[in-house]
Design a protein around this motif. Structure first.
Motif, PDB file in Angstrom:
ATOM      1  N   PRO A  40       0.692  -1.202   0.075  1.00 59.73           N
ATOM      2  CA  PRO A  40      -0.204  -0.058   0.011  1.00 59.73           C
ATOM      3  C   PRO A  40       0.928   1.335  -0.075  1.00 59.73           C
ATOM      4  O   PRO A  40       0.317   2.424  -0.237  1.00 59.73           O
ATOM      5  N   PHE A  41       2.239   1.075   0.045  1.00 59.11           N
ATOM      6  CA  PHE A  41       2.999   2.352   0.155  1.00 59.11           C
ATOM      7  C   PHE A  41       3.927   2.392  -1.044  1.00 59.11           C
ATOM      8  O   PHE A  41       4.641   3.321  -0.833  1.00 59.11           O
ATOM      9  N   ALA A  42       3.814   1.597  -1.939  1.00 57.95           N
ATOM     10  CA  ALA A  42       4.503   1.747  -3.194  1.00 57.95           C
ATOM     11  C   ALA A  42       4.458   3.153  -4.085  1.00 57.95           C
ATOM     12  O   ALA A  42       3.414   3.766  -3.777  1.00 57.95           O
ATOM     13  N   ASN A  43       5.448   3.690  -4.226  1.00 57.75           N
ATOM     14  CA  ASN A  43       5.831   4.974  -4.782  1.00 57.75           C
ATOM     15  C   ASN A  43       5.264   5.992  -3.929  1.00 57.75           C
ATOM     16  O   ASN A  43       5.149   7.221  -4.467  1.00 57.75           O
ATOM     17  N   GLY A  90       8.864  -0.160  -4.002  1.00 58.86           N
ATOM     18  CA  GLY A  90       8.735  -0.226  -2.703  1.00 58.86           C
ATOM     19  C   GLY A  90      10.110   0.193  -1.989  1.00 58.86           C
ATOM     20  O   GLY A  90      11.160   0.672  -2.934  1.00 58.86           O
ATOM     21  N   GLU A  91      10.321   0.151  -0.773  1.00 58.45           N
ATOM     22  CA  GLU A  91      11.779   0.553  -0.049  1.00 58.45           C
ATOM     23  C   GLU A  91      11.742  -0.712   0.940  1.00 58.45           C
ATOM     24  O   GLU A  91      11.032  -1.237   1.383  1.00 58.45           O
ATOM     25  N   ASP A 160       4.652  -3.246  -7.559  1.00 59.31           N
ATOM     26  CA  ASP A 160       3.866  -2.720  -6.130  1.00 59.31           C
ATOM     27  C   ASP A 160       3.466  -3.762  -5.098  1.00 59.31           C
ATOM     28  O   ASP A 160       2.368  -3.630  -4.376  1.00 59.31           O
ATOM     29  N   GLU A 161       4.342  -4.674  -5.154  1.00 61.43           N
ATOM     30  CA  GLU A 161       4.215  -5.773  -4.352  1.00 61.43           C
ATOM     31  C   GLU A 161       5.062  -6.161  -3.119  1.00 61.43           C
ATOM     32  O   GLU A 161       6.203  -5.347  -3.310  1.00 61.43           O
TER      33      GLU A 161
END
Length: 193
Positions: A40-43, A90-91, A160-161
């Motif tokens: 949910p925090f991608a980008n 992601g990070e 995004d996963e």
């Protein structure tokens, strides 16, 4: 954002009968349970990841119980580890949320062993191979149980996963013979010796 969006799970079981030496009295079994979830925090930067880490406990519980079933119960587990791969949007801190969620769940399922759950994390795309360290569940200094297992999923993580994995093994390296603390010599029960 209260639910974790799991796209798929995968469980693998590797059985080693020998490693170019005599047949093992008990084949070594190494299991891995993985879940690929939406990040949910991608980008974007999220300053508070603690609620997400808490919600991941449900994923950890699910994977730990499914893996324990494949391994045949807690009495068949001597080593463990965990790994996480953040997709490219992601990070690394998103992958690190698995430390508590995955480790806590596995320890709870195994009856609260004290040794640290070895871990690896990285950022990568679909098919990334992550070598995850394993260690004895009761004492980190048991040298025979220090080795690695592989975590990979052909179609994840996507950008995004996040891909989270738990590992359990029925023993240490085949033919371990390089000294150090042996599993039957654990005496302090402090998670180290």
């Amino acid at each position: 954002m209260n639910e974790i969006d799991i796209r798929k799970t995968k469980i693998t079981l590797e059985t080693t009968y020998h490693d170019r030496g005599p047949p093992l009295a008990m084949p070594l079994r190494v299991g891995c349970a993985m879940a690929v979830v939406h990040n949910p925090f991608a980008n974007r930067y999220e300053p508070d990841l603690m609620p997400f880490q808490g919600r991941l406990r449900s994923v950890g519980e699910r994977l730990a119980h499914e893996l324990l079933e494949v391994m045949g119960g807690p009495d068949n587990v001597q080593a463990y580890g965990k790994g996480a791969i953040a997709g490219e949007d992601g990070e690394i801190e998103h992958a690190a949320a698995w430390h508590e969620a995955g480790g806590w769940a596995m320890r709870a399922a195994l009856g609260a062993p004290r040794a640290i759950v070895p871990a690896a994390k990285t950022i990568g795309g679909a098919g990334t191979r992550l070598m995850v360290p394993l260690g004895h569940i009761h004492a980190s200094y048991v040298r025979s149980h220090l080795y690695t297992a592989e975590m990979t999923l052909w179609d994840g993580p996507r950008r995004d996963e996040l891909l989270f994995g738990l590992f359990m093994a029925s023993g240490g390296r085949p033919y371990a013979r390089l000294g150090g603390l042996a599993a039957d010599q654990i005496s302090q029960h402090d998670g180290q010796r």
